[in-house]
Design a protein around this motif. Structure first.
Motif, PDB file in Angstrom:
ATOM      1  N   TYR A  64       0.833  -1.210   0.000  1.00 42.53           N
ATOM      2  CA  TYR A  64       0.000   0.000   0.000  1.00 42.53           C
ATOM      3  C   TYR A  64       0.868   1.261   0.000  1.00 42.53           C
ATOM      4  O   TYR A  64       0.592   2.212  -0.731  1.00 42.53           O
ATOM      5  CB  TYR A  64      -0.926   0.001   1.223  1.00 42.53           C
ATOM      6  CG  TYR A  64      -1.778   1.226   1.319  1.00 42.53           C
ATOM      7  CD1 TYR A  64      -2.899   1.371   0.534  1.00 42.53           C
ATOM      8  CD2 TYR A  64      -1.436   2.253   2.187  1.00 42.53           C
ATOM      9  CE1 TYR A  64      -3.682   2.511   0.607  1.00 42.53           C
ATOM     10  CE2 TYR A  64      -2.202   3.401   2.268  1.00 42.53           C
ATOM     11  CZ  TYR A  64      -3.329   3.522   1.478  1.00 42.53           C
ATOM     12  OH  TYR A  64      -4.077   4.656   1.554  1.00 42.53           O
ATOM     13  N   ALA A  65       1.920   1.265   0.810  1.00 42.63           N
ATOM     14  CA  ALA A  65       2.798   2.432   0.872  1.00 42.63           C
ATOM     15  C   ALA A  65       3.507   2.651  -0.466  1.00 42.63           C
ATOM     16  O   ALA A  65       3.635   3.798  -0.921  1.00 42.63           O
ATOM     17  CB  ALA A  65       3.808   2.269   1.993  1.00 42.63           C
ATOM     18  N   ALA A  66       3.960   1.572  -1.091  1.00 42.01           N
ATOM     19  CA  ALA A  66       4.630   1.716  -2.388  1.00 42.01           C
ATOM     20  C   ALA A  66       3.653   2.243  -3.436  1.00 42.01           C
ATOM     21  O   ALA A  66       3.999   3.126  -4.232  1.00 42.01           O
ATOM     22  CB  ALA A  66       5.211   0.371  -2.825  1.00 42.01           C
ATOM     23  N   GLY A  67       2.447   1.726  -3.435  1.00 42.37           N
ATOM     24  CA  GLY A  67       1.443   2.203  -4.393  1.00 42.37           C
ATOM     25  C   GLY A  67       1.077   3.649  -4.151  1.00 42.37           C
ATOM     26  O   GLY A  67       0.949   4.440  -5.093  1.00 42.37           O
ATOM     27  N   ALA A  68       0.901   4.032  -2.889  1.00 40.42           N
ATOM     28  CA  ALA A  68       0.563   5.418  -2.578  1.00 40.42           C
ATOM     29  C   ALA A  68       1.707   6.346  -2.967  1.00 40.42           C
ATOM     30  O   ALA A  68       1.472   7.453  -3.461  1.00 40.42           O
ATOM     31  CB  ALA A  68       0.248   5.556  -1.092  1.00 40.42           C
ATOM     32  N   GLY A  69       2.925   5.912  -2.743  1.00 39.16           N
ATOM     33  CA  GLY A  69       4.076   6.722  -3.144  1.00 39.16           C
ATOM     34  C   GLY A  69       4.128   6.931  -4.643  1.00 39.16           C
ATOM     35  O   GLY A  69       4.396   8.035  -5.119  1.00 39.16           O
ATOM     36  N   LEU A  70       3.863   5.869  -5.404  1.00 38.52           N
ATOM     37  CA  LEU A  70       3.846   6.011  -6.860  1.00 38.52           C
ATOM     38  C   LEU A  70       2.734   6.955  -7.311  1.00 38.52           C
ATOM     39  O   LEU A  70       2.926   7.773  -8.204  1.00 38.52           O
ATOM     40  CB  LEU A  70       3.676   4.641  -7.519  1.00 38.52           C
ATOM     41  CG  LEU A  70       4.913   3.738  -7.484  1.00 38.52           C
ATOM     42  CD1 LEU A  70       4.579   2.379  -8.063  1.00 38.52           C
ATOM     43  CD2 LEU A  70       6.045   4.377  -8.255  1.00 38.52           C
ATOM     44  N   VAL A  71       1.570   6.838  -6.697  1.00 39.60           N
ATOM     45  CA  VAL A  71       0.466   7.719  -7.068  1.00 39.60           C
ATOM     46  C   VAL A  71       0.834   9.172  -6.779  1.00 39.60           C
ATOM     47  O   VAL A  71       0.589  10.068  -7.597  1.00 39.60           O
ATOM     48  CB  VAL A  71      -0.829   7.318  -6.321  1.00 39.60           C
ATOM     49  CG1 VAL A  71      -1.887   8.385  -6.454  1.00 39.60           C
ATOM     50  CG2 VAL A  71      -1.341   5.997  -6.849  1.00 39.60           C
ATOM     51  N   LEU A  72       1.430   9.427  -5.625  1.00 38.18           N
ATOM     52  CA  LEU A  72       1.810  10.795  -5.277  1.00 38.18           C
ATOM     53  C   LEU A  72       2.900  11.341  -6.193  1.00 38.18           C
ATOM     54  O   LEU A  72       2.930  12.533  -6.495  1.00 38.18           O
ATOM     55  CB  LEU A  72       2.263  10.865  -3.828  1.00 38.18           C
ATOM     56  CG  LEU A  72       1.160  10.701  -2.785  1.00 38.18           C
ATOM     57  CD1 LEU A  72       1.762  10.644  -1.387  1.00 38.18           C
ATOM     58  CD2 LEU A  72       0.164  11.825  -2.872  1.00 38.18           C
TER      59      LEU A  72
END
Length: 98
Positions: free
Chosen positions: A20-28
């Motif tokens: 989740y953190a990796a995905g959120a980082g990519l989205v940001l």
């Protein structure tokens, strides 16, 4: 089929958090800046402060902070006095007084 252990549950939770953190980082990182600045929180906070709607809240927070600092100072002084009294009562005098 074996039951799931607590260690396996923690491993799964850790893996899900990392994904989740990796995905959120990519989205940001990949989303344009205009998407994240839409609600304009700075302007909303500025208008709320200028209207005086939060003055009582700010005064209450300041009063609580002042009271907390005062209580911390009193407790530090009390702890210091207790430690000094403990040292005085538990040490034996040496030299001429003994």
């Amino acid at each position: 089929m074996e039951p799931i252990t607590v260690a396996e549950l923690l491993r799964m939770a850790s893996l899900m958090t990392a994904v989740y953190a990796a995905g959120a980082g990519l989205v940001l990182l990949l989303a344009p800046a205009e998407v994240w600045s839409w609600p304009h929180p700075v302007a909303a906070v500025r208008s709320a402060l200028e209207s005086g709607a939060v003055d009582l809240l700010l005064i209450a927070v300041a009063n609580v902070m002042f009271a907390a600092r005062a209580a911390a100072a009193v407790s530090r002084e009390f702890a210091r006095d207790v430690a000094a009294l403990f040292v005085l009562l538990t040490t034996s005098p040496k030299g001429e007084l003994a």
